[in-house]
Motif scaffolding. Structure first.
Motif, PDB file in Angstrom:
ATOM      1  N   PRO A 133      -6.875   1.716  -8.880  1.00 60.01           N
ATOM      2  CA  PRO A 133      -5.498   1.467  -9.603  1.00 60.01           C
ATOM      3  C   PRO A 133      -4.394   0.620  -9.247  1.00 60.01           C
ATOM      4  O   PRO A 133      -3.548   0.478  -9.715  1.00 60.01           O
ATOM      5  CB  PRO A 133      -5.128   2.966  -9.630  1.00 60.01           C
ATOM      6  N   HIS A 134      -4.697   0.061  -8.031  1.00 59.29           N
ATOM      7  CA  HIS A 134      -3.479  -0.791  -7.466  1.00 59.29           C
ATOM      8  C   HIS A 134      -3.152  -1.765  -8.526  1.00 59.29           C
ATOM      9  O   HIS A 134      -1.642  -1.949  -8.630  1.00 59.29           O
ATOM     10  CB  HIS A 134      -4.002  -1.670  -6.244  1.00 59.29           C
ATOM     11  N   THR A 135      -3.719  -2.751  -8.921  1.00 61.21           N
ATOM     12  CA  THR A 135      -3.190  -3.670  -9.778  1.00 61.21           C
ATOM     13  C   THR A 135      -2.464  -3.205 -11.081  1.00 61.21           C
ATOM     14  O   THR A 135      -1.305  -3.771 -11.743  1.00 61.21           O
ATOM     15  CB  THR A 135      -4.310  -4.675 -10.362  1.00 61.21           C
ATOM     16  N   SER A 136      -2.913  -2.046 -11.516  1.00 61.72           N
ATOM     17  CA  SER A 136      -2.230  -1.562 -12.774  1.00 61.72           C
ATOM     18  C   SER A 136      -0.909  -1.005 -12.071  1.00 61.72           C
ATOM     19  O   SER A 136       0.227  -0.782 -13.213  1.00 61.72           O
ATOM     20  CB  SER A 136      -3.029  -0.158 -13.189  1.00 61.72           C
ATOM     21  N   TYR A 137      -0.468  -0.495 -11.187  1.00 62.86           N
ATOM     22  CA  TYR A 137       0.648  -0.299 -10.625  1.00 62.86           C
ATOM     23  C   TYR A 137       1.637  -1.292  -9.929  1.00 62.86           C
ATOM     24  O   TYR A 137       2.274  -0.864  -8.951  1.00 62.86           O
ATOM     25  CB  TYR A 137       0.600   1.094  -9.854  1.00 62.86           C
ATOM     26  N   GLY A 138       1.165  -2.299  -9.975  1.00 66.50           N
ATOM     27  CA  GLY A 138       1.699  -3.458  -9.527  1.00 66.50           C
ATOM     28  C   GLY A 138       1.723  -3.686  -7.849  1.00 66.50           C
ATOM     29  O   GLY A 138       2.563  -3.994  -7.112  1.00 66.50           O
ATOM     30  N   MET A 139       0.615  -3.153  -7.418  1.00 68.68           N
ATOM     31  CA  MET A 139       0.135  -3.196  -5.940  1.00 68.68           C
ATOM     32  C   MET A 139      -0.988  -4.134  -5.688  1.00 68.68           C
ATOM     33  O   MET A 139      -2.036  -4.318  -6.582  1.00 68.68           O
ATOM     34  CB  MET A 139      -0.087  -1.961  -5.456  1.00 68.68           C
ATOM     35  N   VAL A 140      -1.050  -4.826  -4.703  1.00 72.53           N
ATOM     36  CA  VAL A 140      -2.230  -5.590  -3.907  1.00 72.53           C
ATOM     37  C   VAL A 140      -2.982  -4.595  -3.475  1.00 72.53           C
ATOM     38  O   VAL A 140      -2.697  -3.842  -2.740  1.00 72.53           O
ATOM     39  CB  VAL A 140      -1.956  -6.465  -3.130  1.00 72.53           C
ATOM     40  N   SER A 141      -4.411  -4.634  -3.982  1.00 74.62           N
ATOM     41  CA  SER A 141      -5.538  -4.204  -3.346  1.00 74.62           C
ATOM     42  C   SER A 141      -6.089  -5.049  -2.350  1.00 74.62           C
ATOM     43  O   SER A 141      -6.918  -5.888  -2.373  1.00 74.62           O
ATOM     44  CB  SER A 141      -6.671  -3.575  -4.407  1.00 74.62           C
ATOM     45  N   ALA A 142      -5.425  -4.973  -1.105  1.00 68.93           N
ATOM     46  CA  ALA A 142      -6.114  -5.647   0.062  1.00 68.93           C
ATOM     47  C   ALA A 142      -7.205  -5.102   0.822  1.00 68.93           C
ATOM     48  O   ALA A 142      -8.345  -5.632   0.852  1.00 68.93           O
ATOM     49  CB  ALA A 142      -4.699  -6.128   0.844  1.00 68.93           C
ATOM     50  N   TYR A 143      -6.778  -4.156   1.519  1.00 71.02           N
ATOM     51  CA  TYR A 143      -7.900  -3.538   2.509  1.00 71.02           C
ATOM     52  C   TYR A 143      -9.027  -2.877   1.831  1.00 71.02           C
ATOM     53  O   TYR A 143     -10.134  -2.928   2.185  1.00 71.02           O
ATOM     54  CB  TYR A 143      -7.108  -2.156   3.424  1.00 71.02           C
ATOM     55  N   GLU A 144      -8.524  -2.219   0.598  1.00 71.46           N
ATOM     56  CA  GLU A 144      -9.653  -1.700   0.144  1.00 71.46           C
ATOM     57  C   GLU A 144     -10.704  -2.722  -0.773  1.00 71.46           C
ATOM     58  O   GLU A 144     -11.987  -2.526  -0.624  1.00 71.46           O
ATOM     59  CB  GLU A 144      -9.193  -0.953  -1.344  1.00 71.46           C
ATOM     60  N   SER A 145      -9.965  -3.802  -1.066  1.00 70.47           N
ATOM     61  CA  SER A 145     -10.917  -4.781  -1.532  1.00 70.47           C
ATOM     62  C   SER A 145     -11.874  -5.653  -0.394  1.00 70.47           C
ATOM     63  O   SER A 145     -12.764  -5.916  -0.959  1.00 70.47           O
ATOM     64  CB  SER A 145     -10.132  -5.927  -2.156  1.00 70.47           C
ATOM     65  N   VAL A 146     -11.327  -5.931   0.710  1.00 71.33           N
ATOM     66  CA  VAL A 146     -11.978  -6.302   1.678  1.00 71.33           C
ATOM     67  C   VAL A 146     -13.129  -5.223   2.075  1.00 71.33           C
ATOM     68  O   VAL A 146     -14.284  -5.884   2.095  1.00 71.33           O
ATOM     69  CB  VAL A 146     -11.194  -6.514   2.949  1.00 71.33           C
TER      70      VAL A 146
END
Length: 259
Positions: A133-146
């Motif tokens: 849900p990160h992008t929906s709430y204005g957050m960067v999905s960083a560690y999760e994406s990696v």
């Protein structure tokens, strides 16, 4: 005393089961659960009777929905330092090189990927659904994406991370692309994962643990490079906490689609 994570061990089979036990909160990870998981992973390093581990979540609705939004995470007053509360929550981060098999039922999203990303393989039932849900709430999905880019085809990982709450990856699709190694009927993931763990636990542990370490070595350099970028990306890209909360509180029920 453990209050949010249950640990059971079968001395006959050599299999331990670690259960995220906050079903009323969809097994969201608060700081207490984080600390208990770290303690359990490190405890299992010294328990020679445990040769394989199954990781699961209590209840039918979720494996885990990631970091509990009510968790208060103090941050240093500096742009050069950031504390990610889940960065060391997984077994590999705690130097546990015994095989860990995840059994997923229901939702697995966001911070749950710290745990799935450090599991050796995933068994899921047909109720499982994966999303970030990160992008929906204005957050960067960083560690999760990696982490998930190491487990899925790049395009599938990118789509899941970028689509946010608008779309959930179904258990069937997760199996088709290799994120999930075995798909069971509803409620069957834990038993199937335990069966796999029992087989592995029956082998000489030195060879098994060496294989776990070798498999992780194949991707840890890429993870380290990605993680090095993550704090800066989060600092630059995240909306202020109050704006994130507004977006979260304003979300619409049933807005997602399943694929």
């Amino acid at each position: 005393m453990t209050t949010t994570v249950a640990l059971t061990a079968d001395k006959d089979t050599g299999v331990a089961t670690v259960t995220l036990d906050r079903p009323e909160r969809l097994n969201a990870i608060d700081l207490t659960m984080r600390d208990e998981l770290c303690e359990i992973w490190r405890e299992l390093r010294f328990d020679g009777t445990v040769r394989a581990v199954v990781l699961t979540g209590a209840g039918e609705r979720a494996f885990s929905t990631g970091l509990d939004r009510d968790a208060v995470v103090p941050q240093p007053d500096s742009p050069y330092m950031a504390d990610d509360p889940l960065l060391r929550v997984g077994p590999k981060s705690n130097d546990l090189w015994k095989p860990v098999i995840a059994a997923v039922r229901g939702m697995a999203c966001g911070g749950a990927f710290y745990l799935l990303g450090e599991s050796d393989f995933i068994v899921a039932d047909t109720t499982a659904a994966f999303f970030d849900p990160h992008t929906s709430y204005g957050m960067v999905s960083a560690y999760e994406s990696v982490l998930m880019a190491q487990r899925m085809p790049y395009g599938e990982a990118a789509r899941m991370m970028l689509m946010g709450t608008a779309e959930r990856l179904s258990a069937q699709r997760a199996h088709d692309i290799g994120l999930v190694s075995e798909l069971t009927g509803p409620g069957g993931a834990l038993a199937a994962a335990t069966d796999c763990a029992a087989v592995i636990a029956g082998y000489p542990p030195e060879g098994v643990q060496g294989t776990v370490r070798a498999l992780w070595a194949a991707k840890e350099t890429a993870l380290a490079a990605g993680f090095a970028q993550a704090p800066h990306l989060v600092s630059l890209g995240n909306l202020p906490a109050e704006r994130q909360a507004e977006l979260f509180n304003g979300r619409r029920a049933g807005e997602f689609r399943l694929r």
